[in-house]
Design a protein around this motif. Structure first.
Motif, PDB file in Angstrom:
ATOM      1  N   SER A   1      32.900 101.347 -54.864  1.00  0.00           N
ATOM      2  CA  SER A   1      31.996 102.249 -55.754  1.00  0.00           C
ATOM      3  C   SER A   1      32.883 103.481 -56.175  1.00  0.00           C
ATOM      4  O   SER A   1      33.978 103.632 -55.556  1.00  0.00           O
TER       5      SER A   1
ATOM      6  N   ILE B   1      21.350  91.091 -56.498  1.00  0.00           N
ATOM      7  CA  ILE B   1      22.175  92.017 -56.276  1.00  0.00           C
ATOM      8  C   ILE B   1      22.056  92.582 -54.822  1.00  0.00           C
ATOM      9  O   ILE B   1      22.942  92.510 -53.845  1.00  0.00           O
TER      10      ILE B   1
ATOM     11  N   GLY C   1      28.945  97.901 -55.786  1.00  0.00           N
ATOM     12  CA  GLY C   1      28.464  97.692 -57.070  1.00  0.00           C
ATOM     13  C   GLY C   1      27.312  98.480 -57.326  1.00  0.00           C
ATOM     14  O   GLY C   1      26.437  98.523 -56.455  1.00  0.00           O
TER      15      GLY C   1
ATOM     16  N   LYS D   1      24.935  99.302 -50.695  1.00  0.00           N
ATOM     17  CA  LYS D   1      26.081  99.072 -51.430  1.00  0.00           C
ATOM     18  C   LYS D   1      27.337  99.854 -50.731  1.00  0.00           C
ATOM     19  O   LYS D   1      28.336  99.342 -50.730  1.00  0.00           O
TER      20      LYS D   1
ATOM     21  N   ASN E   1      32.010  93.083 -55.934  1.00  0.00           N
ATOM     22  CA  ASN E   1      31.133  93.903 -56.797  1.00  0.00           C
ATOM     23  C   ASN E   1      32.016  94.391 -57.945  1.00  0.00           C
ATOM     24  O   ASN E   1      31.862  95.437 -58.406  1.00  0.00           O
TER      25      ASN E   1
ATOM     26  N   GLY F   1      36.407  95.699 -56.232  1.00  0.00           N
ATOM     27  CA  GLY F   1      35.392  95.828 -57.063  1.00  0.00           C
ATOM     28  C   GLY F   1      35.320  97.124 -58.041  1.00  0.00           C
ATOM     29  O   GLY F   1      34.755  97.242 -59.022  1.00  0.00           O
TER      30      GLY F   1
ATOM     31  N   GLN G   1      24.394  91.878 -51.283  1.00  0.00           N
ATOM     32  CA  GLN G   1      25.261  93.005 -50.818  1.00  0.00           C
ATOM     33  C   GLN G   1      24.805  92.989 -49.223  1.00  0.00           C
ATOM     34  O   GLN G   1      25.589  93.263 -48.693  1.00  0.00           O
TER      35      GLN G   1
ATOM     36  N   ASN H   1      30.131  97.132 -50.286  1.00  0.00           N
ATOM     37  CA  ASN H   1      30.255  96.289 -51.473  1.00  0.00           C
ATOM     38  C   ASN H   1      30.661  97.150 -52.663  1.00  0.00           C
ATOM     39  O   ASN H   1      31.461  96.724 -53.262  1.00  0.00           O
TER      40      ASN H   1
ATOM     41  N   GLN I   1      32.115  94.595 -61.683  1.00  0.00           N
ATOM     42  CA  GLN I   1      30.993  94.763 -62.712  1.00  0.00           C
ATOM     43  C   GLN I   1      31.417  94.663 -64.044  1.00  0.00           C
ATOM     44  O   GLN I   1      32.170  95.642 -64.411  1.00  0.00           O
TER      45      GLN I   1
ATOM     46  N   SER J   1      31.383  87.570 -57.924  1.00  0.00           N
ATOM     47  CA  SER J   1      31.737  89.172 -57.575  1.00  0.00           C
ATOM     48  C   SER J   1      30.678  89.586 -56.246  1.00  0.00           C
ATOM     49  O   SER J   1      31.317  90.316 -55.635  1.00  0.00           O
ATOM     50  N   PHE J   2      29.373  89.196 -56.331  1.00  0.00           N
ATOM     51  CA  PHE J   2      28.608  90.023 -55.285  1.00  0.00           C
ATOM     52  C   PHE J   2      28.699  88.977 -54.007  1.00  0.00           C
ATOM     53  O   PHE J   2      28.398  89.429 -52.947  1.00  0.00           O
TER      54      PHE J   2
ATOM     55  N   THR K   1      29.699  87.399 -62.355  1.00  0.00           N
ATOM     56  CA  THR K   1      28.851  88.566 -61.525  1.00  0.00           C
ATOM     57  C   THR K   1      28.137  87.664 -60.238  1.00  0.00           C
ATOM     58  O   THR K   1      28.433  88.479 -59.068  1.00  0.00           O
TER      59      THR K   1
END
Lengths: 184, 559
Positions: free
Chosen positions: B348, B135, B235, B228, B116, B468, B139, B233, B118, B110-111, B107
């Motif tokens: 997203s 987070i 996430g 986000k 991102n 992500g 971002q 990003n 998850q 990832s960020f 995590t």
């Protein structure tokens, strides 16, 4: 690398305060003036909160309009879809079962008439809406159980349909059911 | 025309209308020209002074990269430890637990890298404190890092021969103060007034109309959901990301979020043209990227709108592909988002990609495999630059001239870097997927057959592209996936930043030869087509076999 380490650490600390603390506090402060004060929009019946406007609920009782199948059983402590592939044979079996169940509860309905969204799980598992046709197909069942006039219920559905020149038409199931309970 | 298609077209045109002036503005901010946001400069000076940064001290490309890597390392360590011990820290109204070390590793990376991915669900996997100071913070800063890196590219081609390419910290800080933070505040307020939660209250317990007792997760989500998207990003606050009715309450917010994720990547392309004073090059690049977008968008849209033939076979007349989609968003806006979120590296989702049609899945995968049609914050343009250099080289060879870009000779060293970077992305994806496919994987997969293979391929593609999104059926919160995708994400982030920045830095230092009649024009339609062909050929050669095993085979099974 050493040269940049100290500035990096200092900058990180300040930005954590600005972006991770001040920014969300500012938004929370402004949101206080929004409907629901930033806590989510609730709906009350007789002064008692019965749900969130945007969060779908499980309706299994035949006297209510039913929403979409949910992979999380409408428990909004979590969320998610089934993630089943279009080609997955087990998934297609599940859909077939949902069709059979729907037809058993709505005698006289043909499988061909069932809108896809009533037998497929939503992305969030909390979808609050159905399409107008998914509401219409349930009207006869509900009229029979509640001993109400079909036309009155159809009108109720029409009144609760959100239409816009952008995006799909939809009916909020919770609001519709609350109005249905109020219908005498 | 039906309201869903209108919605998609309106969304795209509003995005263009915002992106163009925003590009002009970004060019001004990066060049230090006066803008209407200059009232923020006292705050910037405060940051420089307190942190010991000399804003006038310019860096060469190596110093830029060292500064970027240093501050990223600080964030990585910080994020890892907060996630590891979050349960003991304040602001945990839902009583969520600590992350396991492998999940915290995954995590935090990832960020950090703007990916991102998850492997947890926000409702149960993070505390409010982690959501905000890890987070949300990451971002902002990961997006700003990407922008600061691409600013080196701007500087490298703006002037004549130079080694001085601006100051990393200045670009970084200005991206936050002049772009991300103001835009995020506006967007977060829009979301909060549209029904997205923004308060610090914990889970609510309610009795439903039918009499069931359920809980509803909430939290200060609006601010995070704004950045986000603006930061590409992706996430989500909640597990279902932007399919969640609190994260994305209606069609209007869906448009806002779809627009927000696209404006900065698009604006950057225009900004590049304005900054180096070659507007036409900016338009040409934008044109190629848009054609690339349409190449993926049209098949994806048609295949989603066509519905699921398997549902028709079991007797449904309406066989709309609604599995994993939301009624208020609809099929068209979901398909639009599926493509945008994968080409722009947001990741997203407003529908579950795992349940999309096979051909759509192939387009989503291709979007991430190519990763430069608009592309992620800063890095999209850097990726595109690699293909541009390759196209310059090939065109040069074809016409028998020394390859040149912007008055600088492109020589063996730059070409080696470009080739390595272009091949590194397929390498990470294909090797990762091959290893995962070799493992006994039955317990991971949510779907059998070809689609199961696609789930693994998607996970590594998304990791390496720092996208992500996921075929989220994959059971990925375990040591194998947490560690392997963590490593892929790290490599997939920093090498594709260092490579193009190095090329730009090296080229900037070379002797500048003014253009002559024999110079290859890089801002023409012909050269645009050439670049497009290079991108497509590299993608096809590298990825077609893998796509055949996954989505293409599934397509033939289903239709």
């Amino acid at each position: 690398m050493k040269k940049y380490l100290l500035p990096s650490i200092k900058l990180t600390l300040i930005l954590i305060l600005v972006l991770g603390v001040a920014y969300p506090l500012l938004i929370a402060g402004v949101a206080h003036f929004a409907i629901g004060q930033g806590k989510g929009r609730t709906i009350s019946v007789n002064g008692k909160v019965v749900g969130y406007e945007n969060v779908g609920q499980k309706f299994t009782d035949d006297k209510y309009f039913q929403g979409r199948p949910s992979a999380v059983d409408y428990n909004a402590a979590g969320s998610g879809g089934s993630n089943k592939a279009a080609s997955n044979p087990d998934y297609l079996k599940t859909v077939q079962e949902r069709i059979d169940t729907f037809m058993a509860h709505n005698p006289g309905t043909l499988a061909a008439d069932i809108p896809a969204e009533l037998v497929t799980a939503s992305g969030s598992g909390l979808d609050p809406d159905i399409s107008p046709s998914a509401a219409d197909i349930q009207v006869i069942r509900i009229a029979a159980i509640r001993h109400l006039d079909v036309a009155a219920i159809r009108k109720l559905v029409a009144d609760h349909t959100d239409k816009s020149w952008l995006g799909p038409d939809k009916v909020n199931v919770l609001k519709l059911n609350i109005a249905l309970d109020a219908l005498k | 025309m039906n309201s869903e298609i209108t919605g998609v077209l309106v969304t795209f045109f509003i995005t263009l209308l915002i992106a163009f002036p925003l590009g002009k503005y970004i060019a001004k901010v990066f060049s230090g020209a006066p803008t209407f946001t200059d009232f923020l400069s006292p705050f910037e000076r405060f940051l420089y002074r307190t942190c010991g940064i000399d804003p006038n001290k310019e860096m060469n490309w190596k110093q830029h990269m060292v500064a970027l890597l240093t501050i990223n390392l600080v964030w990585l360590i910080y994020a890892f430890f907060i996630l590891l011990f979050q349960a003991h820290l304040p602001l945990n109204p839902d009583g969520n637990g600590n992350m396991t070390p492998d999940l915290a590793f995954n995590t935090s990376i990832s960020f950090l890298v703007n990916c991102n991915l998850q492997h947890y669900s926000g409702e149960s996997g993070l505390t409010y404190l982690s959501q905000l100071i890890v987070i949300t913070f990451l971002q902002f800063v990961s997006a700003a890092s990407g922008m600061a890196a691409v600013a080196v590219l701007f500087k490298a081609f703006a002037g004549k021969t130079t080694g001085k390419l601006g100051n990393f910290f200045v670009f970084f800080i200005k991206t936050i103060t002049r772009l991300l933070l103001p835009l995020a505040v506006i967007m977060a307020i829009i979301l909060a007034f549209s029904g997205t939660p923004a308060s610090f209250d914990g889970k609510d317990t309610i009795t439903t109309l039918q009499g069931d007792t359920v809980q509803v997760s909430r939290g200060p989500a609006a601010g995070m959901i704004a950045i986000k998207h603006l930061g590409t990003n992706g996430g989500g606050w909640f597990g279902a990301n932007s399919a969640h009715p609190l994260e994305n309450p209606g069609y209007f917010t869906n448009m806002v979020e779809a627009i927000a994720q696209c404006i900065l990547p698009m604006a950057l392309v225009f900004a590049f043209g304005f900054f180096i004073n070659r507007k036409k090059l900016g338009y040409a690049v934008f044109g190629v990227m848009t054609i690339g977008m349409l190449t993926l968008m049209i098949p994806n849209m048609l295949s989603e709108l066509g519905g699921n033939p398997a549902l028709a076979k079991i007797g449904l007349h309406d066989h709309t592909a609604m599995e994993g989609k939301e009624v208020r968003i609809g099929v068209a806006a979901s398909a639009y988002w599926q493509v945008m979120t994968t080409i722009i590296s947001t990741g997203s989702v407003n529908s579950m990609h795992d349940s999309s049609m096979p051909l759509s899945g192939a387009m989503q995968l291709l979007g991430m495999m190519i990763n430069c049609f608009y592309g992620g914050k800063g890095v999209g343009l850097l990726n595109y630059f690699i293909f541009l250099i390759i196209a310059v080289f090939i065109s040069g060879l074809m016409v028998g001239r020394t390859p040149e870009f912007m008055g600088r000779k492109v020589e063996a060293k730059e070409m080696k870097i470009a080739a390595i970077i272009a091949l590194f992305h397929p390498f990470l994806i294909l090797v990762g997927t091959a290893i995962a496919a070799y493992y006994p994987q039955a317990a991971w997969l949510n779907n059998p057959g070809h689609h199961g293979f696609s789930e693994m391929l998607y996970e590594y593609t998304s990791s390496s592209a720092n996208n992500g999104s996921g075929f989220e059926g994959l059971g990925d919160n375990n040591i194998f996936w947490n560690i392997s995708t963590g490593i892929v994400m790290l490599l997939g982030r920093f090498l594709p930043i260092i490579g193009p920045v190095a090329i730009a830095g090296i080229l900037a230092n070379k002797k500048y030869t003014p253009e002559s009649a024999g110079t290859l024009q890089t801002d023409t339609a012909t050269f645009g087509i050439m670049t497009y062909a290079v991108i497509m050929i590299v993608a096809a050669l590298a990825f077609f076999p893998a796509l055949t095993l996954g989505p293409v085979a599934e397509f033939f099974q289903l239709y």
